[in-house]
Scaffold this motif. Sequence first.
Motif, PDB file in Angstrom:
ATOM      1  N   UNK A 248      -7.980   3.775   3.553  1.00 26.08           N
ATOM      2  CA  UNK A 248      -8.039   4.285   5.109  1.00 26.08           C
ATOM      3  C   UNK A 248      -6.365   4.477   5.395  1.00 26.08           C
ATOM      4  N   UNK A 249      -6.140   5.788   6.118  1.00 28.27           N
ATOM      5  CA  UNK A 249      -4.724   6.068   6.205  1.00 28.27           C
ATOM      6  C   UNK A 249      -4.186   5.349   7.426  1.00 28.27           C
ATOM      7  N   UNK A 250      -3.584   4.198   6.682  1.00 28.03           N
ATOM      8  CA  UNK A 250      -2.893   3.184   7.683  1.00 28.03           C
ATOM      9  C   UNK A 250      -1.996   2.610   6.891  1.00 28.03           C
ATOM     10  N   UNK A 251      -0.812   1.709   7.524  1.00 24.27           N
ATOM     11  CA  UNK A 251       0.130   0.893   6.869  1.00 24.27           C
ATOM     12  C   UNK A 251       0.576  -0.357   7.826  1.00 24.27           C
ATOM     13  N   UNK A 252       0.485  -1.427   7.097  1.00 21.06           N
ATOM     14  CA  UNK A 252       0.836  -2.598   7.739  1.00 21.06           C
ATOM     15  C   UNK A 252       2.366  -3.260   7.360  1.00 21.06           C
ATOM     16  N   UNK A 253       2.956  -3.851   8.610  1.00 19.43           N
ATOM     17  CA  UNK A 253       4.415  -4.308   8.362  1.00 19.43           C
ATOM     18  C   UNK A 253       4.395  -5.578   9.127  1.00 19.43           C
ATOM     19  N   UNK A 330     -13.102 -14.952  19.388  1.00 20.57           N
ATOM     20  CA  UNK A 330     -12.279 -14.311  18.599  1.00 20.57           C
ATOM     21  C   UNK A 330     -12.052 -14.980  17.427  1.00 20.57           C
ATOM     22  N   UNK A 331     -12.131 -14.392  16.264  1.00 27.08           N
ATOM     23  CA  UNK A 331     -12.001 -15.134  14.801  1.00 27.08           C
ATOM     24  C   UNK A 331     -11.012 -14.662  14.286  1.00 27.08           C
ATOM     25  N   UNK A 332     -10.565 -15.168  13.090  1.00 26.68           N
ATOM     26  CA  UNK A 332      -9.629 -14.708  12.186  1.00 26.68           C
ATOM     27  C   UNK A 332     -10.196 -13.686  11.339  1.00 26.68           C
ATOM     28  N   UNK A 333     -11.562 -14.052  10.932  1.00 23.25           N
ATOM     29  CA  UNK A 333     -12.377 -12.921  10.151  1.00 23.25           C
ATOM     30  C   UNK A 333     -12.301 -11.532  11.144  1.00 23.25           C
ATOM     31  N   UNK A 334     -12.527 -11.616  12.667  1.00 21.09           N
ATOM     32  CA  UNK A 334     -12.525 -10.430  13.054  1.00 21.09           C
ATOM     33  C   UNK A 334     -11.226  -9.606  13.231  1.00 21.09           C
ATOM     34  N   UNK A 335     -10.178 -10.605  13.075  1.00 21.94           N
ATOM     35  CA  UNK A 335      -8.825  -9.912  13.272  1.00 21.94           C
ATOM     36  C   UNK A 335      -8.692  -8.999  11.874  1.00 21.94           C
ATOM     37  N   UNK A 336      -8.984  -9.800  10.667  1.00 20.68           N
ATOM     38  CA  UNK A 336      -8.957  -9.378   9.440  1.00 20.68           C
ATOM     39  C   UNK A 336      -9.449  -7.939   9.283  1.00 20.68           C
ATOM     40  N   UNK A 364      -2.243 -17.329   4.761  1.00 25.67           N
ATOM     41  CA  UNK A 364      -1.965 -16.795   3.852  1.00 25.67           C
ATOM     42  C   UNK A 364      -2.962 -15.185   3.764  1.00 25.67           C
ATOM     43  N   UNK A 365      -4.146 -15.271   4.259  1.00 23.71           N
ATOM     44  CA  UNK A 365      -4.884 -14.160   4.419  1.00 23.71           C
ATOM     45  C   UNK A 365      -4.482 -13.023   5.261  1.00 23.71           C
ATOM     46  N   UNK A 366      -3.424 -13.293   6.036  1.00 24.68           N
ATOM     47  CA  UNK A 366      -2.903 -12.277   6.843  1.00 24.68           C
ATOM     48  C   UNK A 366      -1.707 -11.444   5.990  1.00 24.68           C
ATOM     49  N   UNK A 367      -1.192 -12.105   5.172  1.00 24.70           N
ATOM     50  CA  UNK A 367       0.082 -11.770   4.227  1.00 24.70           C
ATOM     51  C   UNK A 367      -0.119 -10.958   3.150  1.00 24.70           C
ATOM     52  N   UNK A 368      -1.204 -10.991   2.664  1.00 21.22           N
ATOM     53  CA  UNK A 368      -1.705 -10.222   1.528  1.00 21.22           C
ATOM     54  C   UNK A 368      -1.254  -8.555   1.562  1.00 21.22           C
ATOM     55  N   UNK A 369      -1.013  -7.854   0.687  1.00 16.73           N
ATOM     56  CA  UNK A 369      -0.974  -6.326   0.854  1.00 16.73           C
ATOM     57  C   UNK A 369      -2.095  -5.829   1.188  1.00 16.73           C
ATOM     58  N   UNK A 370      -2.117  -4.654   1.610  1.00 15.93           N
ATOM     59  CA  UNK A 370      -3.348  -4.226   2.485  1.00 15.93           C
ATOM     60  C   UNK A 370      -3.505  -4.667   3.946  1.00 15.93           C
ATOM     61  N   UNK A 371      -3.004  -5.722   4.130  1.00 12.25           N
ATOM     62  CA  UNK A 371      -2.938  -6.059   5.776  1.00 12.25           C
ATOM     63  C   UNK A 371      -1.481  -6.064   6.122  1.00 12.25           C
TER      64      UNK A 371
END
Length: 510
Positions: A248-253, A330-336, A364-371
């Motif tokens: 997907x054409x997106x980027x996370x910072x 609203x869950x973390x899995x939904x946010x991911x 830590x699940x939020x911090x990995x590359x791709x997110x």
Amino acid sequence: MYSIKSMPSTSSVLSAYTTFTASAMLVRTVIKEVQTLTNQIIPKPIQEMILSKLGAFARNQASSQMTIVIEEFIGYSINQLYEASEIYLRTKINASHKRVKVSMSPKEKILSLTINRGEKIIDEFQGIKLIWKFTSKDDKDSSPDGAKNRAMELSFDKEYMEEVLNSYLTSHIIESSKAIKEENQVVKLYALGNFGGEGNRGGWSSTNLDHPATFDKIAMDPSLKQALIDDLDRFSRRRDFYRRVGKAWKRGYLLYGPPGTGKSSLIAAMANYLKFNIYDLELASISSNSRLRNLLVSSSNRSILVIEDIDCSIELQDRRTVDRNNNSQLTLSGLLNFIDGLWSSCGDERIIVFTTNHKDRLDPALLRPGRMDMHIHMSYCTPSGFRILVSNYLGINNHELFPRIDELMTEVQATPAEIAEELMKSEDVDIVLEGLIKLLQRKKTESIEGETEVGDKRKAREEIEVNENINVDDGDQWKAKKMRILMRDQADLRQASSVPWFCGAEPIGN
């Protein structure tokens, strides 16, 4: 007022009537002669064929028109053709329209014109006459969040359907709107709710982003700033690359660091640099995963989705937060999934920015590359950052007090916000810089005193621990116990007199 004398005589009335009757008889005679002549010249079958063709033409004239309806939304997603048509038609409004709405924001170069509901705009393309009409209605069942269901109606001769669909709409309208938008680009700031903007798009309402931040004005490490600019440039030009590799054409910072280090200003600078709209997403006001998905798909392409203070906006440590009013989740899995799951592909050229004051509190699940692909530490002010601030606020690039300030800035922790506030206290450069030196010296003294207090507490605890482990005779037990109590009281007294610290807050100064 008329009198009896002014009325015409009976003879005059009869004379006029006779003249009118004679004229009518003459007209009927002429028509009859023309019909007779026509019957003699044009055979009866040909007359019937001509009359049949003329009648068919009259009957089919209205049905030859075709109307295309372009609605504002496709489900919860914005219809890009509607948006392009809206931009394009603003340039076609002229003096023939009776009622026009006019607006202009501080950053817009020209007046923005829009027509009212029911008004028509006539356009011409390659000899084809096209009639546009703007419509809207309140329809809570078919539009997101009960917004007005707006649409454009385009009418034209049905024989030109192929040209209209393949050339006029997909090429002419889309390309023209892009050129107009780039020329008069105004960055928008979207937030949840309706606060008087033009419509309510999928739950979002907007206002112009008038934040003046640019990369030149951001006080951060120059190498880190350049790395961010290069990353943004690389992202914006790699449409084909993302499609080729299947991403997907997106980027996370992730922007992290203490308060006052310029995280929000950096987001504004990114938006102004790319000309991307900003969507301010408050997780605390979102009750469910489905609501989060709806908001994502209703945001536009070329946008920045911002989630500020993610560590304290909602409780995600347990991977779930429940809204007790409507029992939704609203869950973390939904946010991911919102960040990098299937739903994240509903749109192109999107940037997601998270901010936090405490990176260590994030899952830590939020911090990995791709997110969160790039982590940017917004630190305390450095000498290079100070140079940018003093140039912005005072308009100078050199001063005899700079070396002293640089030395102090490497010894203390001062945020860019603190430095900027000090630089605004006077228009006299010398007074401002001397005041800044006093601020930095005071912070240095407080830092040394704080370190001394921490050292004294540690030493007192060590002394207590040592004395509690001393082996003494039974006759000296009372003296040892008394000494331990005395030392504990002294340690407690020193601890009580120290400056308090609160979670997420800076220490209170004198």
